[in-house]
Every structure is written in structure tokens, then in C-alpha cells.
Design an enzyme around this catalytic site. Structure first.
Site, PDB file in Angstrom:
ATOM      1  N   GLY A   1     -22.629 -15.646  -3.090  1.00  0.00           N
ATOM      2  CA  GLY A   1     -22.963 -16.048  -4.571  1.00  0.00           C
ATOM      3  C   GLY A   1     -21.855 -17.114  -5.032  1.00  0.00           C
TER       4      GLY A   1
ATOM      5  N   LYS B   1     -16.855 -26.048 -11.361  1.00  0.00           N
ATOM      6  CA  LYS B   1     -16.213 -25.301 -10.324  1.00  0.00           C
ATOM      7  C   LYS B   1     -14.786 -24.700 -10.537  1.00  0.00           C
ATOM      8  CE  LYS B   1     -15.571 -25.719  -5.285  1.00  0.00           C
ATOM      9  NZ  LYS B   1     -15.582 -26.428  -4.238  1.00  0.00           N
TER      10      LYS B   1
ATOM     11  N   ASP C   1     -10.816 -14.223  -9.146  1.00  0.00           N
ATOM     12  CA  ASP C   1     -10.531 -14.639 -10.579  1.00  0.00           C
ATOM     13  C   ASP C   1     -11.514 -15.641 -11.300  1.00  0.00           C
ATOM     14  OD1 ASP C   1      -9.474 -16.813  -9.440  1.00  0.00           O
ATOM     15  OD2 ASP C   1      -7.279 -16.549 -10.322  1.00  0.00           O
TER      16      ASP C   1
ATOM     17  N   GLY D   1     -19.039 -17.455  -6.779  1.00  0.00           N
ATOM     18  CA  GLY D   1     -17.923 -16.660  -7.358  1.00  0.00           C
ATOM     19  C   GLY D   1     -16.735 -17.067  -8.316  1.00  0.00           C
TER      20      GLY D   1
ATOM     21  N   ARG E   1     -18.746 -30.877 -10.480  1.00  0.00           N
ATOM     22  CA  ARG E   1     -19.345 -31.307  -9.168  1.00  0.00           C
ATOM     23  C   ARG E   1     -20.854 -31.729  -9.449  1.00  0.00           C
ATOM     24  NH1 ARG E   1     -18.461 -27.918  -3.831  1.00  0.00           N
ATOM     25  NH2 ARG E   1     -20.057 -26.131  -4.871  1.00  0.00           N
TER      26      ARG E   1
ATOM     27  N   ASP F   1     -23.492 -20.842   4.183  1.00  0.00           N
ATOM     28  CA  ASP F   1     -23.662 -21.213   3.024  1.00  0.00           C
ATOM     29  C   ASP F   1     -22.939 -22.550   2.417  1.00  0.00           C
ATOM     30  OD1 ASP F   1     -21.321 -19.596   3.472  1.00  0.00           O
ATOM     31  OD2 ASP F   1     -20.421 -19.935   1.714  1.00  0.00           O
TER      32      ASP F   1
END
EC number: 2.7.7.-
Length: 488
Positions: free
Chosen positions: A91, A114, A126, A93, A177, A253
Site C-alpha cells: 500500500g 509522495k 516514517d 506507505g 507526482r 506493484d
């Protein structure tokens, strides 16, 4: 859908029409003192946004996750993936989709932050990103766009005013992005792994409507979806190979359903032609080496086909046969696209039986003599045969005669052949050592002029301009072997 007329935000949130298991709604985590360090003016305009407005404090806050434009609906997407062959539930992160911008021409693009902070998919990370990798993605993605290779793009980079801690303390940053969508092979794997055929159908229907509306009324639309994705990926991987681009982390992915290149972590462009070229520090087995990329793309697409089996046909055996038949077509489609591209790189308009042999002979010689991939084709395009080990070799001189006589047999003139070569052989690529120079100046010295100059040169790779010549030189031996790290 809400429009802010001053800046031009015109956001929709169609992804939220999917079942909620596909995403988690979560706001970005604010940062202390955001500063805009790079804005993509031409991309902003094409999205219907006003660059001057985007430079204002309120808009910089949006790029930092400290504010949201009207109509934004931030969410982290769930997906799975085979990472170096091992399956994981994953997913976003450290990224958030804030919405889908509808352009003046009616196109739809994801706007994603991002490095925007932790999400439920962060897996103890983090959720942040460092400035160097975000600038690197900006440079490489925009270079890919200029090379006419389908890609996600970069709208802006902001520094956060906060450090990120990796091996060392690094300045933090957030990249905005832009993508046709962020639906991945791994998104379908996620749906299939959860076992709900209804969810899988919902995702497939949404994807068809968004990316392949022409097959919505197709009798076997899920088979048609697989066919279309295979077709786009075959074209994309051929373009990678023709440009000497090595992605470095072709996990499922990172394979988009739209056919765009995504994730510029450990990627790099090849210098010396070598099928075994690997740049990524984590790819110790060479799984994603240059020569393996077409095979790995087929492997990844087989995982997509597996995920679709429950909806390809009600009979599982028949569904499996459909999946296998379609996947077997990838290599044929890829080879066709690659061969057509190689012919253009050598100025060949017509077809002759020995064309395959002519191409293979050149590539074998290039590998034998460790010839620079981009510069070899550049020299052939300019008909400027330089004093290199390849060009001085007897076998090349023999090959050159065969190639010239092949050009002479065409109806089209040699001038036309060289013009076609010029349009298909870039004079300049983002050389790894040049990218590192630009990043070093920006990150260490807060000097963005080196990057700006590089971006300007990369924006027109087929210009063959004298201004670009300083960027054409391959790296010195002291700059090899080059290693990349998955910083994005």
C-alpha cells in the site's frame, strides 16, 4: 467536482467509488516550513493550473500537505506485490492521492503527494522522503517524457524544513507526482488475494472505464482488459530497451495498468552496452538486469492474468487457458515493437530478410567492445565514425559496408534515413554522473542551477544541439561502476 478558478484546481475523486477496502482516507501530515524548490510550468499549464498562482504560499502549502485544494479527498491506496519474487500485502506507505485533476481537455490525472507522512500501510516507516531522491525522480521522469516514453510526471518538489533519517540525516522533501492513475498489477493482486470476486470485478470495471473505455461493451471485456494491458506493457518495455533504460525494481506493484513507467528509485540509463547491466544495490542476483526486463515484464503480467482468472471465465480450466494464451502473446508483441524501433534507429524503412541479422551483429559487436550504447547510435546518426575500439575493429568496418549498401537499396534517400535516425536516437540521456552532479549541487550547496541546466538539455533529446554536447560524454572510469539505491 470542485473548481478553484484562480489556480485552476478541478478535482474529482472517482477512486472512492471503489469498495473501501481499496483505500484508507487519511490527511497528509503537516511539515514545519515548506519551500518550493522546483515547479514544472509546462506540466502545470497542461493540467489547467496557473504556474504563478502555484508559487503562492497557500499553494505551496498544498504541495507540502499543509493545506488541501477545494475538492481534495486525500487517501492512501492499498495494493499487494511480488517484490523480487516474494508476495507481500503493501500500500501507499508514504504517499497520498489528493484527487484527480480534470484538465481543460477533459483528461483525468491523479495528483499524488509522495513523502507526505505515515499511513496505515507504512510498515514502521516514517512516511517521509529525502530531497535527493525526489529531485532524482523529477529529473528522470521528465527526461523519459521528453524521450517519448510513457511515464508518470513530476509537478513540484518542496522541501519540508525537517530532516529525514536514513543512513544519515538528510533534508526532507515532498514530490507531487502526476499519473494517468496509480492502478498497478499489485492492485489486482490485492483484490484477488482478498477473495472477493465482486471487489475484483469492481476494480476491473473501474479500470476499463478509466483507461480502456473502448472495450466496455466487449463481449469478454476482462479478457480484453488483459489484452490491452499486455499490449501497452509490450510497447513500454520495448521503448525502455531501445533507450537503454534500466528500471531496477520491476516488482508487480511497480507495473501500471495504464502502461506508464512508475517509481524511479534505483533506475539508471546504460552506458556501455551490456545485457547484464544492473545498477540497483539491492538487485544482487541481477533479476532486473537490462537483458531480463522483457522476461520480467512477462512474469509480472502473468501475475495479473492469475489475479483475473476468477472473472475471465466461469470454468476455471477455461479461464486458465485464456490467461496462458494471452500471456504467451507478450513476447511476440514485444519483439515486434523492439524490432520496429531498432530498424528506425538504423534508418531502415523497408523490410529485408537479413535485417534481424544486421541488428544482432551490431549489438554483439557493441557488447564485445564495450561500446557506449547511446553514443554508438549517435555517431551512426551523424555518420561520424570516431576513433573507438568498436569503430576501429575489422568486423565493424565490414558491418558498416553491409549497412550502407542496405540503405542504398531503399527507395527512400539516405538523407531521409538519417533524418529518421535522428528522430529515434537521442543525442542526450540523463547520464548517471551528470544526474549525481546536479543532485550534489542542489542538496549539498542549495544550488539548483546545475539541475536547471541539465533539465533544459534533457527537454529536447533529439535536437542534436551543440549546447548539449557537454552532456554526451560517458562517465570517466572513476565514476564506474555506478550504483543506485531505492531512495524514492
Amino acid at each position: 467536482m470542485t473548481k478553484n478558478n484562480e489556480t485552476g484546481w478541478n478535482l474529482d475523486n472517482s477512486y472512492t467509488t471503489l469498495p473501501q477496502s481499496f483505500y484508507t482516507e487519511i490527511p497528509p501530515t503537516p511539515v514545519s516550513s515548506p519551500e518550493l524548490v522546483k515547479l514544472n510550468h509546462s506540466l502545470a499549464i497542461s493540467l489547467g493550473l496557473t504556474p504563478e498562482e502555484l508559487k503562492k504560499e497557500a499553494e505551496i502549502a498544498i504541495f507540502a500537505g499543509n493545506g488541501l485544494p477545494e475538492g481534495a479527498h486525500p487517501l492512501a491506496q492499498a495494493y499487494a506485490g511480488h517484490q523480487f519474487g516474494h508476495f507481500n500485502m503493501l500500500g501507499d506507505g508514504r504517499a497520498l492521492l489528493i484527487g484527480e485533476q480534470i484538465t481543460p481537455s477533459g483528461e483525468r490525472f491523479d495528483i499524488q503527494l509522495k513523502g507526505s507522512g505515515p499511513t496505515p500501510y507504512s510498515r514502521r516507516g516514517d512516511g517521509r522522503a529525502a530531497l535527493g531522491p525526489m529531485l532524482r525522480e523529477y529529473i528522470i521522469s521528465e527526461a523519459m517524457y521528453a524521450l517519448d516514453i510513457p511515464t508518470t510526471r513530476s509537478l513540484a518538489v518542496v522541501t519540508t524544513g525537517e530532516p529525514t533519517y536514513r543512513e544519515t540525516k538528510l533534508p526532507g522533501a515532498i514530490l507531487t507526482r502526476v499519473a494517468s492513475s496509480h492502478i498497478r498489477v499489485g492492485t489486482f493482486q490485492y483484490a484477488a488475494a482478498r477473495g472477493s470476486i465482486e471487489d475484483l470485478k469492481s476494480l476491473a470495471d473501474y479500470t476499463i472505464k478509466r483507461h480502456y473505455p473502448e472495450i466496455e461493451s466487449h463481449e469478454n471485456r476482462y479478457t480484453a482488459l488483459l489484452q490491452e494491458v499486455i499490449k501497452r506493457q509490450a510497447s513500454l518495455i520495448a521503448k525502455w530497451q531501445l533507450a537503454g533504460f534500466i528500471h531496477g525494481v520491476m516488482n508487480t506493484d511497480n507495473i501500471t495498468i495504464s502502461g506508464e513507467t512508475i517509481d524511479y528509485g534505483p533506475c539508471a540509463f546504460m552506458d556501455n552496452y551490456d545485457q547484464g547491466t544492473v545498477f540497483s544495490s539491492i538487485d544482487t542476483q541481477g533479476r532486473y538486469a537490462y537483458g531480463n526486463q522483457p522476461y520480467m515484464a512477462a512474469w509480472d503480467l502473468a501475475r495479473l492474468a492469475e489475479s483475473l482468472i476468477p472473472i475471465l471465465h466461469e470454468d476455471e480450466e477455461e479461464a486458465l487457458k485464456i490467461a496462458q494464451d494471452e500471456i504467451s502473446k507478450f513476447s511476440v508483441q514485444y519483439e515486434k515493437q523492439w524490432f520496429l524501433g531498432m530498424k528506425k534507429k538504423l534508418g531502415l524503412f523497408s523490410n529485408e530478410e537479413q535485417d534481424h541479422s544486421l541488428i544482432e551483429q551490431l549489438l554483439k559487436m557493441m557488447e564485445k567492445y564495450k561500446a557506449d550504447y547511446t553514443n554508438t547510435f549517435r555517431s551512426l546518426t551523424l555518420d561520424a565514425i570516431e576513433n573507438t575500439a568498436l569503430f576501429e575493429s575489422p568486423e565493424f568496418k565490414e558491418w558498416y559496408k553491409l549497412w550502407q549498401s542496405r540503405l542504398d537499396r531503399q527507395e527512400q534517400s539516405k538523407e531521409n534515413a538519417y533524418e529518421m535516425m535522428k528522430n529515434n536516437n537521442p543525442s542526450i540521456i540523463p547520464r548517471n554522473h551528470r544526474v549525481e552532479e546536479a543532485l550534489e549541487a542542489a542538496v549539498t550547496n542549495d544550488d539548483y542551477s546545475v539541475m536547471e541546466k541539465l533539465l533544459e538539455a534533457l527537454s529536447n533529446p533529439y535536437a542534436y544541439s551543440t549546447d548539449q554536447e557537454e552532456y554526451c560524454a560517458p562517465p570517466a572510469p572513476t565514476n564506474r561502476p555506478y550504483r543506485t539505491f531505492c531512495g524514492t
